[in-house]
Design a protein around this motif. Sequence first.
Motif, PDB file in Angstrom:
ATOM      1  N   UNK A 319       0.858  -1.183   0.000  1.00 54.36           N
ATOM      2  CA  UNK A 319       0.000   0.000   0.000  1.00 54.36           C
ATOM      3  C   UNK A 319       0.899   1.239   0.000  1.00 54.36           C
ATOM      4  N   UNK A 320       0.408   2.288  -0.631  1.00 48.28           N
ATOM      5  CA  UNK A 320       1.098   3.579  -0.559  1.00 48.28           C
ATOM      6  C   UNK A 320       0.203   4.574   0.162  1.00 48.28           C
ATOM      7  N   UNK A 321       0.752   5.202   1.198  1.00 53.58           N
ATOM      8  CA  UNK A 321       0.012   6.207   1.957  1.00 53.58           C
ATOM      9  C   UNK A 321       0.097   7.524   1.206  1.00 53.58           C
ATOM     10  N   UNK A 322      -1.050   8.075   0.856  1.00 55.25           N
ATOM     11  CA  UNK A 322      -1.057   9.365   0.171  1.00 55.25           C
ATOM     12  C   UNK A 322      -0.886  10.460   1.223  1.00 55.25           C
ATOM     13  N   UNK A 323       0.246  11.123   1.207  1.00 51.16           N
ATOM     14  CA  UNK A 323       0.604  12.081   2.255  1.00 51.16           C
ATOM     15  C   UNK A 323       0.050  13.469   1.961  1.00 51.16           C
ATOM     16  N   UNK A 324      -0.095  14.296   3.002  1.00 51.68           N
ATOM     17  CA  UNK A 324      -0.596  15.660   2.799  1.00 51.68           C
ATOM     18  C   UNK A 324       0.321  16.471   1.885  1.00 51.68           C
ATOM     19  N   UNK A 325      -0.273  17.313   1.076  1.00 50.68           N
ATOM     20  CA  UNK A 325       0.506  18.209   0.226  1.00 50.68           C
ATOM     21  C   UNK A 325       0.445  19.638   0.748  1.00 50.68           C
ATOM     22  N   UNK A 326      -0.224  19.826   1.894  1.00 52.86           N
ATOM     23  CA  UNK A 326      -0.319  21.140   2.544  1.00 52.86           C
ATOM     24  C   UNK A 326       1.090  21.651   2.846  1.00 52.86           C
ATOM     25  N   UNK A 327       1.310  22.931   2.714  1.00 52.27           N
ATOM     26  CA  UNK A 327       2.659  23.488   2.907  1.00 52.27           C
ATOM     27  C   UNK A 327       2.961  23.659   4.395  1.00 52.27           C
ATOM     28  N   UNK A 328       3.261  22.572   5.054  1.00 56.44           N
ATOM     29  CA  UNK A 328       3.606  22.664   6.465  1.00 56.44           C
ATOM     30  C   UNK A 328       4.802  21.760   6.734  1.00 56.44           C
ATOM     31  N   UNK A 329       5.370  21.893   7.920  1.00 55.72           N
ATOM     32  CA  UNK A 329       6.465  21.010   8.286  1.00 55.72           C
ATOM     33  C   UNK A 329       5.911  19.607   8.487  1.00 55.72           C
ATOM     34  N   UNK A 330       6.789  18.609   8.542  1.00 55.88           N
ATOM     35  CA  UNK A 330       6.314  17.221   8.630  1.00 55.88           C
ATOM     36  C   UNK A 330       5.448  16.963   9.859  1.00 55.88           C
ATOM     37  N   UNK A 331       4.584  15.965   9.737  1.00 60.18           N
ATOM     38  CA  UNK A 331       3.702  15.547  10.829  1.00 60.18           C
ATOM     39  C   UNK A 331       3.995  14.095  11.176  1.00 60.18           C
ATOM     40  N   UNK A 375       5.795   6.953  12.543  1.00 60.94           N
ATOM     41  CA  UNK A 375       6.800   7.673  11.759  1.00 60.94           C
ATOM     42  C   UNK A 375       6.747   9.119  12.223  1.00 60.94           C
ATOM     43  N   UNK A 376       7.796   9.597  12.889  1.00 57.86           N
ATOM     44  CA  UNK A 376       7.733  10.943  13.489  1.00 57.86           C
ATOM     45  C   UNK A 376       7.492  12.066  12.483  1.00 57.86           C
ATOM     46  N   UNK A 377       7.987  11.895  11.248  1.00 59.17           N
ATOM     47  CA  UNK A 377       7.889  13.008  10.303  1.00 59.17           C
ATOM     48  C   UNK A 377       7.561  12.489   8.911  1.00 59.17           C
ATOM     49  N   UNK A 378       6.398  12.885   8.402  1.00 59.08           N
ATOM     50  CA  UNK A 378       6.032  12.560   7.027  1.00 59.08           C
ATOM     51  C   UNK A 378       5.441  13.809   6.382  1.00 59.08           C
ATOM     52  N   UNK A 379       5.497  13.855   5.060  1.00 57.55           N
ATOM     53  CA  UNK A 379       4.905  14.976   4.340  1.00 57.55           C
ATOM     54  C   UNK A 379       5.754  16.227   4.463  1.00 57.55           C
ATOM     55  N   UNK A 380       5.086  17.360   4.401  1.00 56.82           N
ATOM     56  CA  UNK A 380       5.794  18.628   4.453  1.00 56.82           C
ATOM     57  C   UNK A 380       6.355  19.015   3.101  1.00 56.82           C
ATOM     58  N   UNK A 381       7.241  19.958   3.116  1.00 56.50           N
ATOM     59  CA  UNK A 381       7.795  20.482   1.872  1.00 56.50           C
ATOM     60  C   UNK A 381       8.619  19.428   1.143  1.00 56.50           C
ATOM     61  N   UNK A 505       5.673  29.681   8.745  1.00 52.85           N
ATOM     62  CA  UNK A 505       5.560  28.943   7.497  1.00 52.85           C
ATOM     63  C   UNK A 505       4.934  27.571   7.701  1.00 52.85           C
ATOM     64  N   UNK A 506       5.091  27.001   8.902  1.00 54.64           N
ATOM     65  CA  UNK A 506       4.511  25.685   9.154  1.00 54.64           C
ATOM     66  C   UNK A 506       3.101  25.758   9.740  1.00 54.64           C
ATOM     67  N   UNK A 507       2.512  26.952   9.829  1.00 54.98           N
ATOM     68  CA  UNK A 507       1.131  27.165  10.287  1.00 54.98           C
ATOM     69  C   UNK A 507       0.927  26.760  11.744  1.00 54.98           C
ATOM     70  N   UNK A 508       2.005  26.695  12.507  1.00 54.74           N
ATOM     71  CA  UNK A 508       1.872  26.327  13.915  1.00 54.74           C
ATOM     72  C   UNK A 508       1.942  27.539  14.847  1.00 54.74           C
ATOM     73  N   UNK A 509       2.613  28.593  14.461  1.00 53.63           N
ATOM     74  CA  UNK A 509       2.781  29.778  15.299  1.00 53.63           C
ATOM     75  C   UNK A 509       2.041  30.951  14.676  1.00 53.63           C
ATOM     76  N   UNK A 510       1.195  31.607  15.490  1.00 55.46           N
ATOM     77  CA  UNK A 510       0.378  32.728  15.010  1.00 55.46           C
ATOM     78  C   UNK A 510       0.592  33.919  15.931  1.00 55.46           C
ATOM     79  N   UNK A 511       0.892  35.047  15.340  1.00 49.27           N
ATOM     80  CA  UNK A 511       1.095  36.279  16.103  1.00 49.27           C
ATOM     81  C   UNK A 511      -0.003  37.282  15.759  1.00 49.27           C
ATOM     82  N   UNK A 512      -0.358  38.089  16.744  1.00 54.55           N
ATOM     83  CA  UNK A 512      -1.374  39.095  16.501  1.00 54.55           C
ATOM     84  C   UNK A 512      -1.442  40.096  17.628  1.00 54.55           C
TER      85      UNK A 512
END
Length: 869
Positions: A319-331, A375-381, A505-512
Amino acid sequence: MLFIFLLWSLKAYAISYTVVEKPNFWGTGIGETFIYTDHFLVSFDTSDSSKEEAVKVAEYLEKSWDVYVKQYNFKPPTHRVHTILKPTLSDNALGLAYFPTWISNAYIEMKSGMGQTTLKETASHEFFHIVQYQYDTSENRWTIEATATAVEDEVFPETFGYLVFEPHWYERWDKGLDLMSQKDYFEYGGSLFFKYIMENVKGTNLKGDVVQGMPLLRSIWEYAATDKGDNTFSAISTVLGGALEENYIYQNIFADFVASVQVKKDVLNYSFKRGSEIIGKLHPEILYSNFYYYNFNRQTGVISAGPEYELSSLTAKYFEVLLPTYRESPLPLYLFVSGRYGNSFKVRVIGEAHNKKEVLRGEKEDRSPATRLTLPKVGGKEGGEGFQKVYVAVSNPLKSKKERFQIRYIIGGAPYLKSVTIVREDDKKAIYQGEWVEEKDSRSSVHSRKLKTQKTPMKAEDGKSIRLEVELKFSEPLFSYPELFLLQGATPLPGVSFISSKKSEDYRTWNGTLVLPRLGEDTTELTLKVSARDIKGDYLDTNPISVAELEDDGSRWLRYEGDGTRGTYGGADQNHKITFQYEGGKSIVLLVDASGSMKDNGKIEKAKNSAIETINNISSKDEVSLWAFYDCRYIKVLQNFTHNKEPLIKAVQGIQPASGTPLAEGIKLAGNYLLKEASNEEKILVVLSDGAESCDGDPAAEANALTAHNLKVQYAPYFSKGTKEKGDKEPEEKELPPHEDPVPPEEKEKDEFVPCDPQIWKSYEVKEEGEKIRYYVIFYEEKEAEKNCVISAQVETYGVYYGEVVGVKDSLSWGINSQPSQTQKETAYYKTQQKLFIELGRKYKDQAHYTQRDALERVDYLVRKILKK
């Protein structure tokens, strides 16, 4: 008849041979030529072939003899092997090796007119069949053809050997054909299995010696010859580790082979020496998803599995896991392959990044209902640090057993608000910083987090608005902008706006920027309420102190709390508070002794009355926190700092005495909390206790350590005569000031406070009782139920059976019964069974929580210890 004998010594081929020409063989008029070497006789019709071709065949056969017999000690034929060259063979074959019969020795037929490379391959292949017949002629056709194909390039490394068949084999291997299939010459490509074990695995021969390479292959044939009939896999399994059905060594080697045909090259223990020449391609099934492949029920926490697959014996699925293509760091990716208890399927995951591959084994394998891999890190850029491709290889290594399984995979964990940082916009002065930090207990599989904070109360400026800069950090990338509100008590503060101006850039930190409205002096504390959804659309875990984890088979989330507004799982975070400081305000911690000695002479009621009196006398500028100690190492925060009297009084009324008196530890913990969390400059620790330490502590020393930080330690009642500051002689019980104040009037319809620490966990334990081994599965749940708290515990006891494998040196076998021999259930409600409730809490809560893998390793250790005494 005319017979012509010629003796030739051809040094170029390094063989000696004799040529016998029979121009009119047996009067047939057909010319027949015979080439005699030390071990072979090659004959041909002069009209079909030539002496030069026959000599080459003889040379190639003698070279094969040197490798198989002289170099690797395979059993030689007892006769000179006759090889006949013919222009055509049956079934369009290039070569045929015939079994020995009562009227004929084993012999070979080869097609004439072939190229040099094909002659080498065919000669080495067909002669190895003759060698096989010296051991056994009844083995499976796959074993016969695959091993003969696998050794071709052992004799002639320059030839293609098994590579000729591998593209054809790859096209069929992941289509449901088992390893011993004979469809469309599939068995020849099955030489990949033998090439893999010869190149990557060590085994044991009949003498108990460690072997690898060609000696390992020879050992398989030697074991096959020890019994009549087809013993292919029992021989393979024995050489690689033991009896087939219980041989985890062989089963894992089979799974590694299944992974290796996907990997091919450049990965240690998962490669072929000629992997770069393998061009065959597998066709894995796609596991489609954006972020979750399977449905997550937010009401129950259940993660439903995908379709069920069936694995026939000696087959594999990819099987092949279809990974996210969202522009974030690995998950992180959590993968679960689930079957029935005691399953025999095996799982390997192949991760690919930067054109390099890595193979991962399951964290939970062998007799678990599910194999889990993280798997600690998959996907991302693209080009980032995570795996860009992930393949799952599931195999059934057994010879006669079907397996069924399902796959779950979850990308990303339960989202939570990791940290909050707030500074004033005008002077950049830090107002608040709170961060959840992991606290891992090496004895337990259940981890927790602690909220570490640093805060500076804001000086209230009545009538002025305040602009704050806020930074929010989340554990997972967000799907959309986070929302932030301020609560005064339980009521949202109107006129508050949070403007997010920047995200990482990884959508994890938000400032305001957060704009506070004009606040009156009655505002002493505001709660931040943060609502956000991660890229899967899941809401925040509202209680990050209990680390959300997946059940062993990935079927549901555990300890993933909600706030009640969006269902059971997920909600808004309300763990962070900002405080305001006013002149004259006090920060008070009430530390209540709830030990067993407080039951005597109405002491606990006096202490509770004093606490309530203190609470009723606080001003709007004061804040109070309530702590209680019930027994040694059992000290709890019943209410964090608040200006709201109602929850404080409710918590006081729910206190019930228990056992020991950790007075010193209570003073230390509550005092440190006061020093760290207080919003006001005046800090007071009020101790409501009979003063009788019973847990080997020194209350006076702990109190003196706190007073060095300008913190007052006082014995209650705080607002009554007779109050003593710590530093005076510690009062004995008789010196406590009398306190007969009436109990405040009861409020109508108020629920009694019930201490509850909701949690669910499962643990595995193993105990040795003489030569009996017991395996325990413990289920624990503590939850709120109808304005009460209930503890439920269940212990299942399983017997372990074990023994030595007959006839196999140093091989042990063990298993766990499929049904429990005993099931013990215990339940207690706090209000009606308080003593039992506390006992169950002590019995289960503080014990180490072990994983199933820990327990199975312990079983294996005990089995080996007992059997090798």
